[in-house]
Design an enzyme around this catalytic site. Sequence first.
Site, mmCIF file in Angstrom:
data_model
loop_
_atom_site.group_PDB
_atom_site.id
_atom_site.type_symbol
_atom_site.label_atom_id
_atom_site.label_comp_id
_atom_site.label_asym_id
_atom_site.label_seq_id
_atom_site.Cartn_x
_atom_site.Cartn_y
_atom_site.Cartn_z
ATOM 1 N N HIS A 36 -2.062 1.712 -4.673
ATOM 2 C CA HIS A 36 -1.548 2.086 -6.213
ATOM 3 C C HIS A 36 -1.878 0.957 -7.151
ATOM 4 O O HIS A 36 -2.340 1.116 -8.220
ATOM 5 C CB HIS A 36 -0.046 2.073 -6.242
ATOM 6 C CG HIS A 36 0.795 2.998 -5.356
ATOM 7 N ND1 HIS A 36 1.586 2.652 -4.219
ATOM 8 C CD2 HIS A 36 0.567 4.280 -5.405
ATOM 9 C CE1 HIS A 36 2.010 3.728 -3.563
ATOM 10 N NE2 HIS A 36 1.442 4.886 -4.114
ATOM 11 N N GLY A 146 -5.611 8.649 -6.307
ATOM 12 C CA GLY A 146 -6.476 8.058 -5.124
ATOM 13 C C GLY A 146 -7.162 9.307 -4.259
ATOM 14 O O GLY A 146 -6.720 10.342 -3.982
HETATM 15 P P1 AMP Z 1 1.854 8.573 -4.085
HETATM 16 O O1 AMP Z 1 2.862 7.470 -4.339
HETATM 17 O O2 AMP Z 1 1.642 8.469 -2.611
HETATM 18 O O3 AMP Z 1 2.162 9.873 -4.713
HETATM 19 O O4 AMP Z 1 0.474 8.182 -4.590
HETATM 20 C C1 AMP Z 1 0.152 7.875 -6.083
HETATM 21 C C2 AMP Z 1 -1.197 7.683 -6.100
HETATM 22 O O5 AMP Z 1 -1.589 6.679 -5.327
HETATM 23 C C3 AMP Z 1 -1.953 8.912 -5.746
HETATM 24 O O6 AMP Z 1 -2.925 9.289 -6.782
HETATM 25 C C4 AMP Z 1 -2.617 8.637 -4.589
HETATM 26 O O7 AMP Z 1 -3.709 9.241 -4.146
HETATM 27 C C5 AMP Z 1 -2.983 7.202 -4.646
HETATM 28 N N1 AMP Z 1 -2.912 6.332 -3.442
HETATM 29 C C6 AMP Z 1 -1.979 6.496 -2.279
HETATM 30 N N2 AMP Z 1 -2.460 5.542 -1.615
HETATM 31 C C7 AMP Z 1 -3.568 5.001 -1.843
HETATM 32 C C8 AMP Z 1 -4.524 4.341 -1.039
HETATM 33 N N3 AMP Z 1 -4.285 3.834 0.138
HETATM 34 N N4 AMP Z 1 -5.974 4.168 -1.767
HETATM 35 C C9 AMP Z 1 -5.875 4.566 -3.080
HETATM 36 N N5 AMP Z 1 -5.209 5.293 -3.790
HETATM 37 C C10 AMP Z 1 -3.943 5.590 -2.917
#
Ligand code: AMP
Length: 300
Positions: A36, A146
């Site tokens: 994030h 991401g």
């Molecule tokens: P989430 O909180 O899991 O819904 O993720 C929020 C954002 O962070 C989304 O766009 C995810 O794809 C991105 N994200 C989560 N983990 C990663 C990672 N390891 N590398 C890059 N982006 C990430």
Amino acid sequence: MKLLRTEAECRSWRDSLPEKSKLCFVPTMGALHAGHAALLRRARARGDATALSIFVNPLQFGPNEDFARYPKAFEKDLEIARAERVDAVFAPSVETLYPTGFSTTVEESALSLPFCGPFRPGHFRGVCTVVLKLFHLIEPQESLFGLKDAQQFLVLRKMARDLSLPTEVLGVPTVREADGLAMSSRNAYLSPVERSKAPLLNGSLLRLKMAWEKTKSAEEMGRSLKREREVLEDAGFQIEYLEGRTFPMLGAPLQARDPVIFAVAARLGSTRLIDNEITELADPHAYGILEASPSSSVQG
Ligand code: AMP
């Protein structure tokens, strides 16, 4: 850094920004980690102001999924946001975004179908609905997602195009632990033994990608997929899917000239992990994909 809780607070903060300023937005479900932080860092570098949302969206969880136990770390999240110089954090309650009687949803109906589609019915409808609401409230010029969730990125980019939304949906490469495991809030669920096996997922995807780049043969790919499925099952993974599809249309079968995305979803114990690898893209920017972020100041 402003903490915004209501739609009215959100709109009034948005209205307070200078008219010409470029706002970059990073939507999340909190329990922030270096993945994030990489998105926030990119956002900071690209815009004049950065907004982060933290909202565990009930609409994107199925009845037997982990909504109730999704990890929460709000104070630490705010610290990370401050360290990444976020200007505003929008953290609404469920009632704020979905008041009683809420009855409108948004569905993308092509890219949502493969990969996670059959295993998480309604998931992408929930994602599209909340992200569209957030886009309307925050009105960002750019929104960063991401590639860890590559299908989500493609679905949202398509939604933004199809519905003529005035925000550009951009993708940021996956941030990984040193052993290759994609960073995820859900990694916190893994026991030490499960954690030691989890990097095998990325190992399989990298071998599949290399085999494809070497042979460009759909037949050979079929054999490689079968082999990697066995490797993962022998290690104790319950595989939902392990597939190669064309990028960015997520079609089948693979054509030698198309970029390919290899994607997996598998359970390790009670934890569902996803990951993917995309073959070399001649021009990532043509797909809205940004270069990897400079290394983050925030760990874990
Ligand atoms: P989430 O909180 O899991 O819904 O993720 C929020 C954002 O962070 C989304 O766009 C995810 O794809 C991105 N994200 C989560 N983990 C990663 C990672 N390891 N590398 C890059 N982006 C990430």
